[in-house]
Write an enzyme that holds these catalytic residues in place. Structure first.
Site, PDB file in Angstrom:
ATOM      1  CD  GLU A  74     -43.567  10.194 -64.214  1.00 34.93           C
ATOM      2  OE1 GLU A  74     -44.374   9.584 -63.460  1.00 34.93           O
ATOM      3  OE2 GLU A  74     -42.529  10.901 -63.605  1.00 34.93           O
ATOM      4  CG  HIS A  92     -44.796  14.950 -67.346  1.00 34.67           C
ATOM      5  ND1 HIS A  92     -45.072  15.717 -66.208  1.00 34.67           N
ATOM      6  CD2 HIS A  92     -43.887  13.938 -67.288  1.00 34.67           C
ATOM      7  CE1 HIS A  92     -44.008  15.534 -65.442  1.00 34.67           C
ATOM      8  NE2 HIS A  92     -43.413  14.481 -65.883  1.00 34.67           N
ATOM      9  CG  HIS A  94     -39.169  17.520 -66.367  1.00 37.50           C
ATOM     10  ND1 HIS A  94     -38.220  16.443 -66.270  1.00 37.50           N
ATOM     11  CD2 HIS A  94     -40.431  16.970 -66.031  1.00 37.50           C
ATOM     12  CE1 HIS A  94     -38.765  15.515 -65.938  1.00 37.50           C
ATOM     13  NE2 HIS A  94     -40.273  15.708 -65.781  1.00 37.50           N
ATOM     14  CG  HIS A 154     -41.814  15.765 -61.768  1.00 39.50           C
ATOM     15  ND1 HIS A 154     -42.188  14.603 -61.547  1.00 39.50           N
ATOM     16  CD2 HIS A 154     -41.408  15.615 -62.798  1.00 39.50           C
ATOM     17  CE1 HIS A 154     -41.894  13.730 -62.421  1.00 39.50           C
ATOM     18  NE2 HIS A 154     -41.619  14.501 -63.311  1.00 39.50           N
TER      19      HIS A 154
HETATM   20 ZN   LIG Z   1     -41.408  13.896 -65.241  1.00 43.36          ZN
END
Ligand SMILES: [Zn+2]
Length: 215
Positions: A74, A92, A94, A154
């Site tokens: 990412e 970031h 999930h 996501h």
């Molecule tokens: Zn991700």
């Protein structure tokens, strides 16, 4: 070692992200910027088993500057956000409730005034395959003027001036999503109006003071 302190901090917040259930295994990534360099967690390494040496350093164009492993897939998203915001750190994940909202809604409405700490309404960036320039562009758009965005089907992403700020923003984003989702289970969550949110901002600039009692 370049950006040694930031890499050390990423290990600490990576461990906390796993401990607090925000990240399962390697399904999340962190980065921190210093000037033209960005420290990024490596691809495929569990975030609670990171070492500073394993973290990678890239430049703002995405060239690997230091590190034996590949940077997170990412990384293009992180770099797109750094290119268009004053962020110095990005987290970031999930996380469960963030992902639930991101799979069912186009934005998270402000049902609690703490949403203002993330910029009010949190937008859900349009879906694109992970790691692609398309996803990076969608997230950049969703992040405009905000401290957080959700990524359709996501997860979520937050920014801050430090890793601590970005991490706390991720915790807040997850909490706001959980409140909304749990609210839906017993009724229709009431969304705060523009006026109510403006009054909160006004209050934060004029906090109440309490005179000290004299003995
Ligand atoms: Zn991700």
């Amino acid at each position: 070692m370049l950006l040694a302190e930031l890499r050390q901090q990423m290990c600490e917040y990576g461990r906390r992200a796993v401990d607090q259930g925000l990240v399962i295994g390697s399904s999340g990534n962190l980065s921190a910027r210093d000037g033209d360099l960005v420290a990024v967690t490596p691809s495929g390494v569990q975030l609670d088993r990171l070492t500073a040496e394993a973290c990678t350093v890239v430049d703002l164009d995405g060239y690997l500057v230091e590190g034996d492993l590949q940077p997170s897939s990412e990384t293009p998203m992180h770099l797109a956000v750094y290119a268009t915001t004053s962020a110095r750190a990005i987290v970031h994940t999930h996380s469960v409730f963030g992902t639930v909202v991101a799979t069912t809604m186009t934005e998270l409405p402000p049902v609690h005034y703490n949403a203002l700490m993330l910029g009010g309404v949190v937008r859900v960036a349009e879906y694109a395959t992970y790691g692609t320039p398309e996803l990076a562009a969608n997230v950049r758009l969703a992040m405009e003027g905000k401290q957080a965005a959700l990524l359709a089907n996501h997860g979520g992403v937050t920014i801050g001036a430090t890793l601590e700020q970005a991490f706390e923003a991720t915790r807040l984003l997850e909490w706001l999503c959980e409140v909304y989702v749990r609210g839906l289970s017993i009724g229709k969550p009431t969304v705060l109006t523009e006026d109510q949110l403006a009054a909160v901002i006004d209050r934060s600039f004029n906090p109440p003071t309490f005179p000290r009692r004299t003995p």
